[in-house]
Design an enzyme around this catalytic site. Structure first.
Site, short mmCIF file in Angstrom:
data_model
loop_
_atom_site.label_atom_id
_atom_site.label_comp_id
_atom_site.label_asym_id
_atom_site.label_seq_id
_atom_site.Cartn_x
_atom_site.Cartn_y
_atom_site.Cartn_z
N SER A 52 58.70 -24.07 107.90
CA SER A 52 58.76 -22.61 107.78
C SER A 52 59.96 -22.25 106.90
O SER A 52 61.00 -22.91 106.95
CB SER A 52 58.95 -22.04 109.20
OG SER A 52 58.57 -20.69 109.24
N PRO A 53 59.82 -21.22 106.09
CA PRO A 53 60.94 -20.89 105.20
C PRO A 53 62.20 -20.54 105.98
O PRO A 53 62.13 -19.82 106.98
CB PRO A 53 60.43 -19.68 104.41
CG PRO A 53 59.18 -19.23 105.05
CD PRO A 53 58.66 -20.33 105.91
N CYS B 10 66.21 -19.31 105.22
CA CYS B 10 67.35 -18.96 104.36
C CYS B 10 68.52 -19.87 104.67
O CYS B 10 68.83 -20.11 105.83
CB CYS B 10 67.80 -17.53 104.66
SG CYS B 10 66.67 -16.31 104.02
N ALA C 251 63.16 -17.65 101.68
CA ALA C 251 62.95 -16.35 101.05
C ALA C 251 63.79 -16.31 99.77
O ALA C 251 65.02 -16.36 99.82
CB ALA C 251 63.39 -15.24 102.00
N GLN D 123 58.81 -19.19 99.10
CA GLN D 123 58.54 -17.86 99.62
C GLN D 123 59.20 -16.84 98.69
O GLN D 123 60.42 -16.90 98.49
CB GLN D 123 59.10 -17.72 101.04
CG GLN D 123 58.61 -16.46 101.74
CD GLN D 123 59.25 -16.26 103.10
OE1 GLN D 123 60.47 -16.37 103.24
NE2 GLN D 123 58.45 -15.94 104.10
N TYR E 249 61.25 -6.74 105.76
CA TYR E 249 61.70 -6.70 104.36
C TYR E 249 60.80 -5.75 103.57
O TYR E 249 59.93 -5.10 104.15
CB TYR E 249 61.76 -8.12 103.79
CG TYR E 249 62.82 -8.94 104.51
CD1 TYR E 249 64.15 -8.52 104.51
CD2 TYR E 249 62.50 -10.08 105.25
CE1 TYR E 249 65.13 -9.21 105.21
CE2 TYR E 249 63.46 -10.79 105.95
CZ TYR E 249 64.78 -10.35 105.93
OH TYR E 249 65.75 -11.03 106.62
N ARG F 12 53.05 -14.07 104.38
CA ARG F 12 53.59 -13.98 105.75
C ARG F 12 53.64 -12.53 106.18
O ARG F 12 54.16 -11.68 105.44
CB ARG F 12 54.99 -14.61 105.83
CG ARG F 12 55.65 -14.37 107.19
CD ARG F 12 56.87 -15.23 107.43
NE ARG F 12 56.45 -16.52 107.99
CZ ARG F 12 57.29 -17.37 108.58
NH1 ARG F 12 58.57 -17.08 108.69
NH2 ARG F 12 56.85 -18.52 109.08
N LEU G 208 58.58 -20.85 118.06
CA LEU G 208 58.77 -21.62 119.28
C LEU G 208 57.64 -22.63 119.52
O LEU G 208 57.05 -22.67 120.60
CB LEU G 208 58.96 -20.69 120.48
CG LEU G 208 60.29 -19.90 120.43
CD1 LEU G 208 60.35 -18.88 121.55
CD2 LEU G 208 61.49 -20.84 120.51
N ARG H 65 63.18 -23.95 113.58
CA ARG H 65 64.37 -24.52 114.24
C ARG H 65 64.15 -25.95 114.71
O ARG H 65 65.08 -26.76 114.66
CB ARG H 65 64.79 -23.60 115.39
CG ARG H 65 65.49 -22.34 114.87
CD ARG H 65 65.53 -21.25 115.90
NE ARG H 65 64.20 -20.75 116.22
CZ ARG H 65 63.95 -19.77 117.10
NH1 ARG H 65 64.96 -19.22 117.75
NH2 ARG H 65 62.72 -19.37 117.32
C1 LIG Z 1 68.01 -20.53 109.70
C2 LIG Z 1 66.76 -19.72 109.64
C3 LIG Z 1 66.43 -19.05 108.47
C4 LIG Z 1 65.24 -18.33 108.36
N1 LIG Z 1 64.89 -17.78 107.16
C5 LIG Z 1 63.63 -17.28 106.99
C6 LIG Z 1 63.13 -16.95 105.69
O1 LIG Z 1 63.78 -17.16 104.67
N2 LIG Z 1 61.88 -16.43 105.61
C7 LIG Z 1 61.10 -16.25 106.72
O2 LIG Z 1 59.97 -15.77 106.57
N3 LIG Z 1 61.54 -16.60 107.95
C8 LIG Z 1 62.77 -17.13 108.10
N4 LIG Z 1 63.17 -17.57 109.34
C9 LIG Z 1 62.22 -17.51 110.44
C10 LIG Z 1 61.47 -18.84 110.55
O3 LIG Z 1 60.75 -19.14 109.38
C11 LIG Z 1 60.54 -18.84 111.76
O4 LIG Z 1 59.53 -17.89 111.53
C12 LIG Z 1 61.24 -18.54 113.05
O5 LIG Z 1 62.49 -19.20 113.12
C13 LIG Z 1 60.41 -18.90 114.27
O6 LIG Z 1 60.06 -20.27 114.23
P1 LIG Z 1 60.83 -21.40 115.14
O7 LIG Z 1 60.72 -20.96 116.55
O8 LIG Z 1 60.06 -22.65 114.84
O9 LIG Z 1 62.25 -21.45 114.67
C14 LIG Z 1 64.37 -18.24 109.48
C15 LIG Z 1 64.73 -18.88 110.66
C16 LIG Z 1 65.89 -19.62 110.74
C17 LIG Z 1 66.19 -20.34 112.03
#
Ligand SMILES: Cc1cc2nc3c(=O)[nH]c(=O)nc-3n(C[C@H](O)[C@H](O)[C@H](O)COP(=O)(O)O)c2cc1C
Length: 532
Positions: A20-21, A23, A57, A99, A181, A229, A300, A323
């Site tokens: 997943s993307p 930042c 992103a 992204q 956004y 997304r 999650l 994560r």
């Molecule tokens: C460090 C970090 C940076 C993130 N940056 C972006 C991003 O650039 N673009 C985006 O769509 N979501 C971003 N997210 C959200 C994740 O892509 C994801 O949708 C969210 O963390 C839930 O998934 P998880 O439970 O597997 O962490 C970010 C999450 C984390 C933890």
């Protein structure tokens, strides 16, 4: 299903797991150029076995960055830096995606570890733009409302970024229309208070996001998939809803979008998000079902079996992990082991493929364990007993010192050499050995399978042979096992055949044993035989 390939247009993803993307806020402030950190961060996750690695992103215009440390793709210099990263990711067998984003009113903020909050002009900040002059949080300065005449340029900036992404070698573009956004700000009635063609009824609020999708689809190569997304709900009364998302996803499909990645939230500080495992999966399932478009589930997801159930149950076509992949970049490789699926390891990492190679799952009441120095007396007695004819191999290792060296080597280098004790109900019943004969082709040779006379006649040797097959192939990643039965020892041959080995032929006078040339029947077994 998690390790089945998925085809989107002309791209074949090797499995269903997507990075997943995320930042990283790790550019040199202001330049938007991805650096070594981004290469290693994204590269490591490609090495870890994900099918698609989505870069964070990435702003399509400078004012679209969330923070001054965000990556961008509005200059050739940025695109050239991305090219190196996309090329490495693709070199690992993963698809490379990026992204494309515009932060709108959420732009010009500090990185999380710099305390979030707004970046002042004098520190390199800028005035954010938005559909309406409404700040995200009360107390923040209001963004500047975009004029209708400026909107075509927003769509064109996404298209120009997509062209650069194509030139940089990306296989996939994901448009960021979630998390509050710019595109989401247009969709959501909480942030879009416009009265022109871009505000008011849902159809108008969807206008700019759909124009972005169509403009990008026009320039993004026909053969490459385009993802979007979305935030499937604002989690706020009177906000954007799942019903809106289903309608929007249908329009996206019509605009040539290949998959809708279903996240949620980000529009309002008043949102109340339930954070339980897979809490956004129902959105992916509803959109997939009701808008008839492939979806991605995110949020999650951390267990292999959960991810498998999401795909196998038809809730989503892809799972995206964020994560959990920060905790373990090799999650896909571990998930494959856990699910008993085949996922190729990078050849450089092959030797790490096995987990703790010390105990072997019991086969019936027979267990194998690696011999220790405490077993030396037993091994010496076993191999020197007149009553014992080792099934595999002759009397090769018999001396105390020789066996001691074997045991030490087996402990030091378990991937390449093994001297194992066969146990029945915790008592020593025999021994078996193996050694790697080709690391490159992953071939191991079995030898010296011996069962103590007190354990004869109960198929202990067969059970031990099956246990070692599983151990060497599943745990240590060997592809082929082989051994020779000397002097046409009928009992040993029958044992080999009962325990699944395939008779491959007879070698006449091919083996020099104890100073004499000996005939032998050759047996082998490859990983596929074990699966059957
Ligand atoms: C460090 C970090 C940076 C993130 N940056 C972006 C991003 O650039 N673009 C985006 O769509 N979501 C971003 N997210 C959200 C994740 O892509 C994801 O949708 C969210 O963390 C839930 O998934 P998880 O439970 O597997 O962490 C970010 C999450 C984390 C933890």
């Amino acid at each position: 299903m998690l390790f089945s390939p998925l085809r989107l247009r002309e791209l074949e993803l090797r499995n269903r797991i997507v990075v997943s993307p995320m930042c990283q806020y790790s550019c040199v402030a202001g330049d938007g150029v991805p650096h070594d950190w981004h290469l290693v961060h994204l590269g490591a996750r490609a090495v870890g076995g994900a099918a698609l690695v989505l870069a964070e992103a990435t702003a399509v215009v400078p004012e679209g960055r969330i923070s001054p440390w965000d990556t961008g793709i509005w200059t050739d210099e940025q695109a050239a830096a991305w090219e190196r990263i996309a090329s490495f990711v693709r070199g690992q067998g993963a698809a490379a995606g990026i992204q494309l984003a515009h932060a709108g009113r959420k732009a010009s903020t500090r990185a999380p570890w710099r305390g979030r909050g707004r970046v002042a002009h004098e520190d390199g900040g800028w005035e954010p733009v938005a559909p309406s002059a409404v700040p995200f949080s009360d107390g923040d300065p209001a963004p500047r409302a975009l004029e209708a005449g400026e909107l075509p340029a927003v769509a064109s900036a996404f298209a120009a970024a997509a062209c650069r992404a194509d030139a940089a070698g990306f296989d996939v573009v994901e448009l960021h229309m979630a998390h509050g956004y710019l595109a989401h700000q247009f969709l959501s009635p909480l942030s879009n208070l416009r009265t022109d063609d871009y505000g008011g009824p849902r159809e108008n609020r969807m206008r700019l996001p759909l124009q972005i999708a169509r403009t990008v689809r026009d320039v993004w190569p026909e053969r490459k998939p385009l993802l979007v997304r979305v935030s499937a709900t604002d989690w706020v009364a009177d906000g954007w809803t799942l019903e809106d998302t289903v309608a929007f996803a249908g329009e996206l499909r019509g605009a040539g979008v290949d998959l809708v990645d279903c996240s949620s939230g980000g529009s309002s500080p008043a949102q109340e998000i339930p954070d339980s495992p897979g809490f956004q999966v129902p959105f992916a399932a509803a959109v997939r079902r009701e808008a008839a478009v492939p979806t991605g589930a995110v949020g999650l997801i951390a267990d292999a079996s959960h991810a498998e159930a999401i795909v196998a149950g038809g809730d989503a076509d892809l799972v995206l992990l964020a994560r959990e992949l920060l905790r373990d970049p090799h999650w896909p490789l571990r998930a494959a082991q856990e699910l008993g699926a085949e996922a190729p390891w990078p050849k450089q990492y092959e030797r790490g493929r096995a987990r703790a190679p010390l105990r072997v799952e019991p086969t019936g009441d027979v267990e194998l364990r690696r011999a220790t120095l405490d077993d030396l007396d037993f091994l010496v007695e076993l191999y020197n007993s007149d009553d014992v004819e080792p099934f595999l191999g002759g009397h090769s290792v018999r001396g105390y010192d020789e066996l001691r060296a074997d045991v030490e080597r087996s402990q030091a280098d378990p991937h390449l050499f093994g001297r194992l004790v066969i146990e029945v109900a915790g008592a020593r019943a025999g021994a078996i050995g193996y050694r790697c004969v080709s690391e490159r082709n992953r071939i191991a040779h079995l030898e010296a399978l011996a069962v103590h006379p007190s354990h004869r006649g109960r198929r202990r040797a067969d059970a031990a042979a099956r246990a070692i097959q599983r151990y060497l192939i599943v745990e240590l990643g060997y592809h082929r096992l082989e051994f020779a039965v000397y002097r046409f020892n009928r009992r040993a041959a029958a044992h080999a055949e009962r325990s699944g080995f395939v008779r491959e032929g007879v070698k006449r006078k091919a083996y020099l044993r104890h100073g004499e040339w000996q005939d032998a029947i050759e047996y082998g077994l490859v990983a596929d035989d074990l699966e059957r």
